[in-house]
Scaffold this active site. Structure first.
Site, PDB file in Angstrom:
ATOM      1  CB  SER A  68     -15.307  -1.717 -11.306  1.00 57.60           C
ATOM      2  OG  SER A  68     -16.382   0.219 -11.900  1.00 57.60           O
ATOM      3  CG  ASP A 110       3.297   5.881  -5.628  1.00 57.74           C
ATOM      4  OD1 ASP A 110       2.902   5.417  -6.509  1.00 57.74           O
ATOM      5  OD2 ASP A 110       3.813   6.690  -6.454  1.00 57.74           O
ATOM      6  CG  ASP A 156      -2.371   1.103   0.956  1.00 61.94           C
ATOM      7  OD1 ASP A 156      -3.219   0.601   1.216  1.00 61.94           O
ATOM      8  OD2 ASP A 156      -1.390   2.393   1.545  1.00 61.94           O
ATOM      9  CE1 TYR A 204     -11.931   2.312 -10.887  1.00 63.13           C
ATOM     10  CE2 TYR A 204     -14.161   2.571 -11.232  1.00 63.13           C
ATOM     11  CZ  TYR A 204     -12.764   1.965 -10.953  1.00 63.13           C
ATOM     12  OH  TYR A 204     -12.701   0.769  -9.725  1.00 63.13           O
ATOM     13  CE  LYS A 242     -10.625  -0.818 -11.626  1.00 61.75           C
ATOM     14  NZ  LYS A 242      -9.962  -1.700 -10.889  1.00 61.75           N
TER      15      LYS A 242
END
Length: 287
Positions: A160, A78, A52, A173, A177
């Site tokens: 998603s 990162d 993370d 996005y 995705k």
């Protein structure tokens, strides 16, 4: 009585956990779905690497796992830093005694905007985070997946419904995705025949995370160059408007545990003959 039942249930792992002996990288696992997946994976016997950008949160997740009898290390950094990805793979292999079995590409956030107002920076940042970074991580880990030792290897890419059905305000996005779904299918066809690597995407619908919480709560992420990006959805709009869940057959949004359970299932031997799929985890919503 309930506590005793929970203790018993915690020991009903087969045979020593669904993921016993496996080593897993879970990106974006300092909080939310990723942190819950890390906990579940460790409970099923996996050695978990918590990745993370927030070092403190990553360390806390790993510490909690170790205190609970699991095995985990934190390797924060990162995802947009190519050198970090090399470090992540190197430290994971060392932790796994030379082996890596599972990668869960979960790290990411949204930076929404309508098409005619979206900046190049918004576009490029989201594509880099959700497409380029997972690709580079998988490529870096290739020597640990292109092997024929008979052990299971699995890549789970988090997608998603925005990448399947589209979503207004998410051109970046939605494309990203959809792209990760394409990468999933390529991995399955390239690394499945000789090496037995499985690759699947999980396309989440409305899951309760900081990305779907009210924007007014003030959650944000900071880009590598220091820009703050507000997260969430304005109250009364989108999935926060009245009757927002009316078209979900289960009648509610998913929890982080619902989402993490699906990741565990896909990574487990129970899905041993399933690869190259985009698995919809939406509570039954189909648009």
């Amino acid at each position: 009585m309930a506590q005793r039942a929970a203790q018993i249930a915690g020991h009903l792992n087969y045979p020593n956990g669904l993921l016993a002996g496996q080593v897993a990288i879970i990106t974006g696992s300092g909080q939310g779905i990723g942190a819950e997946a890390a906990r579940l994976f460790a409970n099923e016997g996996a050695k978990v690497v918590v990745s993370d950008i927030d070092a403190e949160k990553a360390k806390q997740v790993a510490e909690n796992i170790n205190k609970s009898g699991g095995k985990a290390i934190a390797v924060p950094g990162d995802m947009l830093d190519a050198e970090y990805l090399k470090t992540l793979v190197k430290k994971t292999a060392e932790f796994g005694n030379g082996k890596i079995h599972i990668i869960v590409n979960n790290a990411g956030y949204t930076w929404d905007g309508v098409i005619h107002k979206m900046t190049d920076k918004q576009w490029e940042n989201i594509i880099a985070l959700h497409n380029t970074a997972p690709f580079k991580l998988v490529r870096e880990a290739a020597p640990y997946f292109r092997v024929t030792d008979g052990e299971p290897r699995c890549i789970v890419n988090i997608s998603s419904t925005s990448g399947v059905h589209g979503n207004a305000g998410q051109a970046n996005y939605g494309l990203a995705k959809a792209g990760i779904n394409g990468l999933t299918k390529v991995i399955a066809k390239e690394w499945g025949p000789k090496f037995g690597v499985r690759a699947n995407s999980i396309a989440f619908g409305h899951i309760l995370t900081r990305l779907t919480a009210a924007k007014e709560e003030g959650a944000f992420v900071t880009t590598p160059d220091g820009e703050k990006i507000a997260l969430g959805i304005p109250k009364g709009k989108g999935s926060l408007k009245d009757n927002a869940y009316a078209d979900i057959p289960l009648g509610r949004p998913g929890t982080a545990t619902d989402a993490a359970n699906s990741i565990l299932a896909v990574a487990s031997p129970l899905f041993g003959y399933i690869t190259g799929q985009v698995i919809m985890v939406t509570g039954g919503r189909n648009m």
